[in-house]
Design an enzyme around this catalytic site. Sequence first.
Site, short mmCIF file in Angstrom:
data_model
loop_
_atom_site.label_atom_id
_atom_site.label_comp_id
_atom_site.label_asym_id
_atom_site.label_seq_id
_atom_site.Cartn_x
_atom_site.Cartn_y
_atom_site.Cartn_z
N CYS A 37 9.31 -7.15 -0.69
CA CYS A 37 9.66 -6.95 0.73
C CYS A 37 8.78 -5.94 1.45
O CYS A 37 9.11 -5.55 2.58
CB CYS A 37 11.13 -6.54 0.86
SG CYS A 37 12.28 -7.73 0.15
N GLU A 45 8.11 -2.71 1.22
CA GLU A 45 8.42 -1.31 1.53
C GLU A 45 8.02 -0.34 0.42
O GLU A 45 8.13 0.88 0.59
CB GLU A 45 9.92 -1.14 1.82
CG GLU A 45 10.83 -1.08 0.60
CD GLU A 45 11.30 -2.44 0.12
OE1 GLU A 45 12.28 -2.49 -0.64
OE2 GLU A 45 10.69 -3.45 0.51
N ASN A 77 5.64 -4.54 -2.98
CA ASN A 77 6.69 -5.30 -3.66
C ASN A 77 7.04 -6.56 -2.89
O ASN A 77 6.36 -6.92 -1.92
CB ASN A 77 7.92 -4.42 -3.85
CG ASN A 77 8.58 -4.10 -2.53
OD1 ASN A 77 7.91 -3.73 -1.56
ND2 ASN A 77 9.90 -4.23 -2.45
#
Length: 754
Positions: A437, A439, A435
């Site tokens: 970021c 994670e 995604n």
Amino acid sequence: MQLINVIKSSGVSQSFDPQKIIKVLSWAAEGTSVDPYELYENIKSYLRDGMTTDDIQTIVIKAAANSISVEEPDYQYVAARCLMFALRKHVYGQYEPRSFIDHISYCVNAGKYDPELLSKYSAEEITFLESKIKHERDMEFTYSGAMQLKEKYLVKDKTTGQIYETPQFAFMTIGMALHQDEPVDRLKHVIRFYEAVSTRQISLPTPIMAGCRTPTRQFSSCVVIEAGDSLKSINKASASIVEYISKRAGIGINVGMIRAEGSKIGMGEVRHTGVIPFWKHFQTAVKSCSQGGIRGGAATAYYPIWHLEVENLLVLKNNKGVEENRIRHMDYGVQLNDLMMERFGKNDYITLFSPHEMGGELYYSYFKDQDRFRELYEAAEKDPNIRKKRIKARELFELLMTERSGTARIYVQFIDNTNNYTPFIREKAPIRQSNLCCEIAIPTNDVNSPDAEIGLCTLSAFVLDNFDWQDQDKINELAEVQVRALDNLLDYQGYPVPEAEKAKKRRNLGVGVTNYAAWLASNFASYEDANDLTHELFERLQYGLIKASIKLAKEKGPSEYYSDTRWSRGELPIDWYNKKIDQIAAPKYVCDWSALREDLKLFGIRNSTLSALMPCESSSQVSNSTNGYEPPRGPVSVKESKEGSFNQVVPNIEHNIDLYDYTWKLAKKGNKPYLTQVAIMLKWVCQSASANTYYDPQIFPKGKVPMSIMIDDMLYGWYYGIKNFYYHNTRDGSGTDDYEIETPKADDCAACKL
């Protein structure tokens, strides 16, 4: 001081009475080390004839906020209480809140609250819930937390700035919205949720904090979208991006399937323009809407390192070149696998291909079956009919690391780690991207295919150090609260595009942690020596989450796509983790995994995934915690708000200031202590972690970070099973690096962070 008059909110003018302000300051300073008379002396010189009482409140708050320091940390509580005092007056016209049912009715009539809060709950139930609200907890925030609530999370009219609620009402109505369709023990679940949030033992993401209880119904923090190699798919992916960007979401886009420039289209009557024009199209979609009225959207685009255009793609974000060959307003995730790492280790070549070759099987096997990929890749290297380019692996890796260090936002995803150490069965539900970021690790499928799937994940976090981490019953309770609330959210929220509705069949959750650095300090541990401690902590947390999801499956049934997971085989994290972790943390367990396995086999599990380690930049302020599992830059961080900058100090600073690992002191010891802890966490975590790297050029010869150091860190992370590398942080030597100066970053998004 000369006599002055002040103007009350009613418009009436009266003589200024110093005792009134001293009374408020004494109340705000109660239980702290702050002297209210000293604070009054600081304020006096700013008072002027004809000022309004609102002006005086602003001066008081600013004076207290400006005094927050390492030496005087208690000013953060005094400033927060004064802010909350003023907020109450603005929202209710008085200090005491109105009745809960009147408050809800007022907000529903104003169009700010979801009408179902009144239709789903009776007046008697609302009155009962009101008896459980503890408004005094509004006075327990730090100034940073109070400001974050006021500016970002409390429901307001974005045009006029009018705020409609105070924190405790917000927390209770969020709980009511999330649990409104619970058939049994509904009020009990609402109250447990309220208690966990209002005591800051769990933390919620921006979409839930800002939107849940309002008529808006899109709260998934992370949205991952896969574009295929057709115009229809590219356009459908772009339309999906626009829909979700407008709903506050951060976006991960898999763009790796789009064929390379010069490839044949159809029978060869047209040559393909390559990926850059289409990626520009995605960038336009990302920037087309503001995130819920805040600012333009943000996305990370993922592609394999062996893409034929990779040399042009790696430089897309840098400041060289011209607009035609740069796409600077997205971030990029470069996907490596074990074969690519092996080629690097042997100083061999990597061969670049267009991903559409071999009918796309080469590309899809990269994620689905690493042995099959090796077989196809080596066959393609030998096939004279397939267009290709050979490049030294070291040369390509050095280009990757050069661009990563230069832009800070070229990320790395290790595809085999992602697909091997996961609850998903690789051949059934391969993971082809992450995604915004880094994670999230969940399956997706081409948005224009018959099995189209947009991946969604909802987030929350345990706030470490705010509960007894060795009290398994307490952990189980907090895990139950989060799993139930986030699982309910999947049915409560709307889905702007039908391809996203499979989220209800997978039921992916991502519960993480925040305040890890403060937890280490409180346990007299550091990133260098916390291996066994971290192992036990994350074992306990993951055990609690799995237990909660099994309990929910017993009550509501397992996820519809349960058979896509290793859970369906009776497997647990102790079965599928990277066994190299045993070299740094012995596999000694404190929880009863045998009993849990039996329950899993008996009842199944409600959620395909349960955990992910996200950044916690926003919500860490509300919970007064350090960001996620990151070390703080220093004892003091400087926060920016609409009303100016102010200081935030690390938790428990008066006792633990010298026990913290601060970022740049830790960086002098290299990234391995930090990466070791992340790797141990990932033994237990279902999805991934936004793992960062930190470099201080001053400690190296000629003030430059050697390429060998950066590549060694990447190899270390890959070896121990880390799935993603997120930001590349470089100390600039300006002297401000020891302070965390936080301003909104361009091309950033709060949605997939907490």
